[in-house]
Motif scaffolding. Structure first.
Motif, short mmCIF file in Angstrom:
data_model
loop_
_atom_site.label_atom_id
_atom_site.label_comp_id
_atom_site.label_asym_id
_atom_site.label_seq_id
_atom_site.Cartn_x
_atom_site.Cartn_y
_atom_site.Cartn_z
N TRP A 4 0.81 -1.22 0.00
CA TRP A 4 0.00 0.00 0.00
C TRP A 4 0.84 1.27 0.00
CZ3 TRP A 4 -5.41 0.63 -0.19
CH2 TRP A 4 -6.10 -0.57 -0.40
N ASN A 5 2.15 1.12 -0.15
CA ASN A 5 3.03 2.27 -0.33
C ASN A 5 3.58 2.37 -1.75
OD1 ASN A 5 2.99 3.27 2.38
ND2 ASN A 5 4.34 1.57 2.99
N THR A 6 3.23 1.43 -2.62
CA THR A 6 3.84 1.35 -3.94
C THR A 6 3.31 2.40 -4.91
OG1 THR A 6 4.17 -1.04 -3.68
CG2 THR A 6 4.31 -0.15 -5.91
N LYS A 7 4.22 3.17 -5.46
CA LYS A 7 3.87 4.10 -6.53
C LYS A 7 4.14 3.43 -7.87
CE LYS A 7 4.95 8.37 -4.03
NZ LYS A 7 5.75 9.62 -4.07
N PHE A 8 3.41 3.84 -8.90
CA PHE A 8 3.62 3.25 -10.22
C PHE A 8 5.05 3.48 -10.70
CE2 PHE A 8 3.27 3.42 -14.94
CZ PHE A 8 2.97 2.08 -15.13
N THR A 9 5.61 4.63 -10.38
CA THR A 9 6.97 4.95 -10.82
C THR A 9 8.02 4.06 -10.17
OG1 THR A 9 6.91 6.73 -9.19
CG2 THR A 9 6.54 7.34 -11.48
N SER A 10 7.65 3.34 -9.13
CA SER A 10 8.63 2.46 -8.46
C SER A 10 8.53 1.02 -8.94
CB SER A 10 8.44 2.52 -6.94
OG SER A 10 7.21 1.92 -6.56
N THR A 11 7.63 0.72 -9.86
CA THR A 11 7.45 -0.66 -10.32
C THR A 11 8.45 -1.06 -11.39
OG1 THR A 11 5.86 -0.03 -12.05
CG2 THR A 11 4.98 -0.54 -9.84
N GLY A 12 9.11 -0.08 -12.02
CA GLY A 12 10.03 -0.39 -13.12
C GLY A 12 9.34 -0.62 -14.44
N LEU A 13 8.03 -0.35 -14.53
CA LEU A 13 7.27 -0.59 -15.75
C LEU A 13 6.83 0.70 -16.44
CD1 LEU A 13 4.94 -3.46 -14.46
CD2 LEU A 13 7.26 -3.62 -15.37
N ALA A 14 7.30 1.83 -15.94
CA ALA A 14 6.77 3.13 -16.39
C ALA A 14 7.52 3.68 -17.60
CB ALA A 14 6.81 4.12 -15.23
N TYR A 15 7.71 2.89 -18.63
CA TYR A 15 8.42 3.34 -19.83
C TYR A 15 7.53 4.26 -20.67
CZ TYR A 15 11.66 -0.59 -18.98
OH TYR A 15 12.56 -1.47 -18.44
N ARG A 16 8.12 5.30 -21.22
CA ARG A 16 7.36 6.21 -22.08
C ARG A 16 6.82 5.50 -23.32
NH1 ARG A 16 7.99 11.60 -20.79
NH2 ARG A 16 9.61 12.03 -19.24
N ASP A 17 7.56 4.54 -23.85
CA ASP A 17 7.11 3.84 -25.05
C ASP A 17 5.94 2.90 -24.79
OD1 ASP A 17 9.02 5.10 -26.52
OD2 ASP A 17 10.43 3.43 -26.56
N LEU A 18 5.55 2.75 -23.53
CA LEU A 18 4.48 1.82 -23.19
C LEU A 18 3.17 2.54 -22.86
CD1 LEU A 18 6.45 -0.82 -21.10
CD2 LEU A 18 5.78 -0.92 -23.50
N VAL A 19 3.03 3.80 -23.26
CA VAL A 19 1.76 4.49 -23.11
C VAL A 19 0.68 3.73 -23.88
CG1 VAL A 19 0.46 6.58 -23.71
CG2 VAL A 19 2.74 6.78 -22.70
#
Length: 282
Positions: free
Chosen positions: A178-193
């Motif tokens: 419950w503290n996890t931000k999306f930016t900390s998952t390692g999946l937040a690539y710009r090419d994956l919009v």
């Protein structure tokens, strides 16, 4: 679906995986014990017609173009669009049947799997652990070869095989807290919009102070995922599966009070998040 002789490795932590192989039937058995998984994944595919940016690829494109052939993407899905094939399209160089090495041409493998024809179209790929062997075959005008095992494999998700692929992936979906931000998952690539990612959320700790979240329906790119999902109504404090879509940014994120969570307003950024909600199939 792959031959029963093929094997998948087992995971030990949310975002790191141990390359130890276990049998496919064991994977299926373990994956059956998940919270609301089948309904959430049905929603993911049933809403594929929603407008979202889906990248168009070439017939020789592989998962590597999107850096999707990585351990952290095991169990996740990538949706792309194959264009019509050229008159003399090369359909060689693919191995396997139903499951293919992650280095495979996406469109050629999809044609062999019967997901598309030479007219092209959208396909959804699921990254799985590698198989011990890929058996070639002739199917839909494409001939594939036989190959020893590789580190990662890919399968195509359709309405017909969705439930089977859901069971395979569930063991490998990352568990967040419950503290996890999306930016900390390692999946937040710009090419994956435009892409969607699924996570397992445990029950909220008792008396947990909810983190500040911005937005309504569309949330700030760095949002705390479980709190935003609770506000969106896709989970309760009991947790479950959430599927988040990476979107283009919104000019303004407007706060509101929903499901016991108050979000704030702020100016948007270049990307935002939304959640795929559960739909009842007719």
């Amino acid at each position: 679906m792959c031959d029963s002789q093929n094997e998948f490795p087992k995971t030990t932590s949310p975002l790191r995986f141990r390359r130890r192989h276990v049998s496919l039937w064991a994977t299926v058995m373990v994956a059956g014990f998940m919270l609301g998984g089948r309904a959430a994944q049905a929603a993911e595919l049933s809403s594929e017609t929603n407008q979202r940016p889906i990248p168009e690829i070439k017939w020789d494109t592989t998962l590597r173009k999107f850096l999707f052939d990585r351990e952290k993407f095991i169990g996740q899905r990538l949706t792309v669009n194959c264009p019509p094939a050229s008159p003399n399209q090369d359909l060689s160089g693919v191995f396997g049947t139903g499951n293919y090495p992650s280095e495979s041409s996406i469109c050629v493998a999809a044609m062999h799997a019967g997901v598309i024809t030479k007219d092209g179209g959208p396909v959804t790929i699921q990254l799985n652990p590698g198989l011990t062997e890929y058996i070639g075959s002739e199917s839909h005008g494409v001939s594939t070869g036989t190959l020893p095992g590789t580190e990662f494999s890919m399968a195509f998700v359709t309405n017909e095989n969705r439930e089977e692929n859901d069971r395979i992936r569930l063991e490998y979906l990352p568990r967040i807290d419950w503290n996890t931000k999306f930016t900390s998952t390692g999946l937040a690539y710009r090419d994956l919009v435009g892409q969607r990612f699924t996570f397992r959320v445990p029950s909220a700790p008792v008396d947990r102070r909810m983190r500040i979240v911005y937005g309504t329906d569309h949330y700030d790119f760095s949002s705390n995922l479980p709190v935003a999902a609770l506000h969106a109504g896709v989970i309760t404090k009991e947790g479950g599966l959430i599927t988040v879509q990476l979107d283009y940014g919104k000019g303004k994120l407007v706060g509101s009070i929903r499901n016991g969570v108050e979000t704030k307003s702020k100016n948007g950024r270049d990307r935002s998040l939304s959640f795929v909600t559960v739909e009842t199939s007719k």
